[in-house]
Design a protein around this motif. Structure first.
Motif, PDB file in Angstrom:
ATOM      1  N   ARG A 126       0.824  -1.449   0.374  1.00  0.00           N
ATOM      2  CA  ARG A 126       0.007   0.123   0.176  1.00  0.00           C
ATOM      3  C   ARG A 126       1.065   1.225   0.008  1.00  0.00           C
ATOM      4  NH1 ARG A 126      -3.843  -1.749   2.691  1.00  0.00           N
ATOM      5  NH2 ARG A 126      -2.721  -1.635   5.488  1.00  0.00           N
ATOM      6  N   SER A 127       1.653   1.463   0.749  1.00  0.00           N
ATOM      7  CA  SER A 127       2.559   2.214   1.260  1.00  0.00           C
ATOM      8  C   SER A 127       3.827   2.710  -0.208  1.00  0.00           C
ATOM      9  CB  SER A 127       3.665   1.943   2.098  1.00  0.00           C
ATOM     10  OG  SER A 127       2.814   2.631   3.007  1.00  0.00           O
ATOM     11  N   LEU A 128       4.069   1.503  -0.930  1.00  0.00           N
ATOM     12  CA  LEU A 128       5.183   1.585  -2.220  1.00  0.00           C
ATOM     13  C   LEU A 128       3.656   1.944  -3.123  1.00  0.00           C
ATOM     14  CD1 LEU A 128       7.315   0.498  -3.621  1.00  0.00           C
ATOM     15  CD2 LEU A 128       6.163  -1.262  -4.052  1.00  0.00           C
ATOM     16  N   ALA A 129       2.331   1.534  -3.241  1.00  0.00           N
ATOM     17  CA  ALA A 129       1.291   2.276  -4.473  1.00  0.00           C
ATOM     18  C   ALA A 129       1.394   3.420  -4.242  1.00  0.00           C
ATOM     19  CB  ALA A 129       0.496   1.075  -4.464  1.00  0.00           C
ATOM     20  N   GLN A 130       0.853   4.183  -3.205  1.00  0.00           N
ATOM     21  CA  GLN A 130       1.207   5.663  -3.056  1.00  0.00           C
ATOM     22  C   GLN A 130       2.099   6.425  -3.241  1.00  0.00           C
ATOM     23  OE1 GLN A 130       0.342   5.036   1.220  1.00  0.00           O
ATOM     24  NE2 GLN A 130      -1.998   5.080   0.768  1.00  0.00           N
ATOM     25  N   VAL A 131       3.740   5.821  -3.073  1.00  0.00           N
ATOM     26  CA  VAL A 131       4.628   6.509  -3.314  1.00  0.00           C
ATOM     27  C   VAL A 131       4.462   6.936  -5.496  1.00  0.00           C
ATOM     28  CG1 VAL A 131       7.194   6.330  -3.630  1.00  0.00           C
ATOM     29  CG2 VAL A 131       5.842   6.298  -1.367  1.00  0.00           C
ATOM     30  N   ALA A 132       4.608   5.655  -5.537  1.00  0.00           N
ATOM     31  CA  ALA A 132       4.399   5.436  -7.108  1.00  0.00           C
ATOM     32  C   ALA A 132       3.057   6.220  -7.524  1.00  0.00           C
ATOM     33  CB  ALA A 132       3.456   3.706  -7.641  1.00  0.00           C
ATOM     34  N   ASP A 133       2.242   6.433  -7.184  1.00  0.00           N
ATOM     35  CA  ASP A 133       0.704   7.615  -7.882  1.00  0.00           C
ATOM     36  C   ASP A 133       1.665   9.191  -7.354  1.00  0.00           C
ATOM     37  OD1 ASP A 133      -1.711   7.801  -8.321  1.00  0.00           O
ATOM     38  OD2 ASP A 133      -1.889   8.464  -6.575  1.00  0.00           O
ATOM     39  N   ARG A 134       2.182   9.257  -6.086  1.00  0.00           N
ATOM     40  CA  ARG A 134       3.155  10.479  -5.902  1.00  0.00           C
ATOM     41  C   ARG A 134       4.288  11.008  -7.460  1.00  0.00           C
ATOM     42  NH1 ARG A 134       2.708   8.885  -0.478  1.00  0.00           N
ATOM     43  NH2 ARG A 134       5.263   8.431  -0.300  1.00  0.00           N
ATOM     44  N   HIS A 135       4.482  10.491  -7.770  1.00  0.00           N
ATOM     45  CA  HIS A 135       5.358   9.914  -8.685  1.00  0.00           C
ATOM     46  C   HIS A 135       5.430  10.071  -9.290  1.00  0.00           C
ATOM     47  CE1 HIS A 135       9.305  11.186  -5.597  1.00  0.00           C
ATOM     48  NE2 HIS A 135       8.796   9.913  -4.896  1.00  0.00           N
ATOM     49  N   GLY A 136       3.993  10.023 -10.241  1.00  0.00           N
ATOM     50  CA  GLY A 136       3.527  10.035 -11.862  1.00  0.00           C
ATOM     51  C   GLY A 136       3.312   9.023 -12.219  1.00  0.00           C
ATOM     52  N   TYR A 137       3.777   7.684 -11.552  1.00  0.00           N
ATOM     53  CA  TYR A 137       3.462   6.596 -12.827  1.00  0.00           C
ATOM     54  C   TYR A 137       2.652   6.098 -13.273  1.00  0.00           C
ATOM     55  CZ  TYR A 137       8.616   5.482 -10.657  1.00  0.00           C
ATOM     56  OH  TYR A 137      10.150   5.420 -10.675  1.00  0.00           O
ATOM     57  N   ARG A 138       2.251   5.365 -14.492  1.00  0.00           N
ATOM     58  CA  ARG A 138       1.047   5.240 -15.537  1.00  0.00           C
ATOM     59  C   ARG A 138       0.395   4.290 -14.325  1.00  0.00           C
ATOM     60  NH1 ARG A 138      -2.737   7.540 -18.212  1.00  0.00           N
ATOM     61  NH2 ARG A 138      -3.286   6.044 -19.932  1.00  0.00           N
ATOM     62  N   ARG A 139       0.984   3.176 -14.242  1.00  0.00           N
ATOM     63  CA  ARG A 139       0.653   2.172 -14.136  1.00  0.00           C
ATOM     64  C   ARG A 139       0.779   1.327 -12.705  1.00  0.00           C
ATOM     65  NH1 ARG A 139      -2.457   0.446 -18.042  1.00  0.00           N
ATOM     66  NH2 ARG A 139      -0.955   1.681 -19.951  1.00  0.00           N
ATOM     67  N   TYR A 140       0.064   0.929 -12.385  1.00  0.00           N
ATOM     68  CA  TYR A 140       0.540  -0.051 -11.001  1.00  0.00           C
ATOM     69  C   TYR A 140       0.114  -1.793 -10.449  1.00  0.00           C
ATOM     70  CZ  TYR A 140       2.116  -0.928  -5.441  1.00  0.00           C
ATOM     71  OH  TYR A 140       3.160  -1.767  -4.795  1.00  0.00           O
ATOM     72  N   TRP A 141       0.112  -2.846 -11.987  1.00  0.00           N
ATOM     73  CA  TRP A 141      -0.333  -3.500 -11.642  1.00  0.00           C
ATOM     74  C   TRP A 141       0.535  -5.182 -10.370  1.00  0.00           C
ATOM     75  CZ3 TRP A 141      -0.037  -5.495 -17.364  1.00  0.00           C
ATOM     76  CH2 TRP A 141      -0.868  -5.081 -18.498  1.00  0.00           C
ATOM     77  N   LEU A 142      -0.212  -5.464 -10.450  1.00  0.00           N
ATOM     78  CA  LEU A 142      -0.338  -6.738  -9.236  1.00  0.00           C
ATOM     79  C   LEU A 142      -0.657  -8.535  -9.912  1.00  0.00           C
ATOM     80  CD1 LEU A 142      -2.326  -4.134  -7.247  1.00  0.00           C
ATOM     81  CD2 LEU A 142      -0.077  -5.653  -6.212  1.00  0.00           C
ATOM     82  N   ALA A 143       0.648  -9.107  -9.173  1.00  0.00           N
ATOM     83  CA  ALA A 143       1.018 -10.508  -9.825  1.00  0.00           C
ATOM     84  C   ALA A 143      -0.148 -11.565  -9.565  1.00  0.00           C
ATOM     85  CB  ALA A 143       2.377 -10.623  -9.752  1.00  0.00           C
TER      86      ALA A 143
END
Length: 348
Positions: free
Chosen positions: A23-40
């Motif tokens: 959850r924290s890692l996804a929030q970092v990705a969100d703040r830094h403008g990454y396009r998508r976040y996929w989960l396996a």
């Protein structure tokens, strides 16, 4: 740039801790403008908590604001197509315009667990794999606003994945061979080759996909991206050190060794790689991008140019040192932050 997450579980973590770290890692990705976040989707693995992508997607999408969240991927032969369609139609309704459905054909687990999954879904493994193309079509049709009509006893019965859909998730096909490349090209669907996992045949699979592509209404042009394992640290030596726990896990997986929660960095250093597996470890490590922010950014840009992709999905595989908070993955978070900074802009 985008992010792939397997929700790794370390020696010092419970499943709940690993989920909190994701959850924290996804929030970092969100703040830094990454396009998508996929989960396996992987099953029965002590070092991986990504057993149920729809549940994880719901958690991550609720904890973020703008990033697209999806599966990388749902292993479709493990599940009834209607169930997958219902899950992702609901996710799209809850988070419109932010949901991706990445679909794979592999089991994502060992043969015994695969049998339990597929037998429980009402079929056998051979049937599920053989019917994969039809399953893909079924999921897409069921999620559409019009749904499908099923003929039973001479009558047509309407079937919808959700009562009133106004949009549908983007559907991607995933693969590590040319099978999904051909199918994606035939169906006019976006396609992703698992470069981070396979590393072999990437160029051939992407060329097969592009040259055989049949335009569809939703996707008039072929669309693909690259996945890669990444570790970023202030020095190259530190980045290599942080890569050791994941490398040890992958060696165990590929060599048939005992699977266990991921080691901490100091444990991986002390254990080392057995001489018998050093060649395997070196071969895998060569496909990873490990180093300082500037060198990693340059290598990722070179990979994108080499394979002619518009997007790169990074799998941050940095391990944790002793004393790291159990509910965080600071080195994985730093990998994403440093990489975004190295590109000098928001990376979406």
């Amino acid at each position: 740039m985008s992010v792939l997450d397997l929700v790794p579980v370390r020696q010092d973590q419970t499943t709940g801790d690993a989920l909190a770290a994701t959850r924290s890692l996804a929030q970092v990705a969100d703040r830094h403008g990454y396009r998508r976040y996929w989960l396996a989707e992987h099953h029965n693995m002590p070092a991986v908590a990504a057993t149920n992508p729809p549940v994880l997607i719901a958690m991550v999408a609720a904890a973020t604001e703008r990033i697209r969240v999806g599966s990388g991927g749902v292993m479709l032969p493990n599940h009834a197509p209607l169930v997958v369609a219902e899950q992702f139609a609901l996710l799209e309704a809850a988070h419109p315009g932010r949901i991706d459905l990445g679909i794979g054909r592999a089991p994502g687990t060992d043969p015994v667990t695969s049998y339990a999954l597929r037998h429980g879904a009402g079929g056998v493994e051979a049937d599920a794999v053989a019917r994969f193309p039809q399953y893909v079509d079924d999921v897409i049709s069921l999620m559409s606003p019009d749904g499908v009509g099923i003929r039973v006893g001479g009558d047509v019965h309407p079937l919808h994945a959700t009562p009133h859909a106004v949009s549908a998730p983007d559907v991607w096909l995933l693969g590590s061979s040319d099978y999904s490349a051909r199918l994606a090209a035939e169906r006019g669907l976006p396609y992703v080759f698992a470069h981070h996992f396979s590393g072999r045949g990437t160029a051939a699979a992407l060329d097969l996909y592009r040259t055989g592509y049949t335009p569809s209404a939703a996707h008039p042009q072929p669309r693909t991206f690259l996945t890669v394992n990444v570790v970023v640290a202030p020095t190259h030596a530190e980045a290599e050190r942080l890569a050791l726990p994941n490398l040890a896990s992958m060696v165990a997986l590929r060599s048939g060794g005992p699977l266990a929660p991921q080691l901490l960095v100091e444990q991986a250093e002390a254990s080392g790689i057995a001489d018998a597996h050093r060649g395997l470890a070196d071969e895998m490590r060569q496909r990873w991008v490990v180093g300082t922010p500037d060198t990693v950014a340059a290598q990722i840009a070179a990979l994108a140019a080499e394979y002619d992709v518009d997007e790169v999905m990074v799998h941050p595989v940095a391990g944790a040192v002793t004393g790291t908070p159990a509910n965080r993955a600071p080195a994985r978070e730093a990998t994403l932050a440093w990489l975004a900074e190295a590109f000098g802009q928001q990376v979406a």
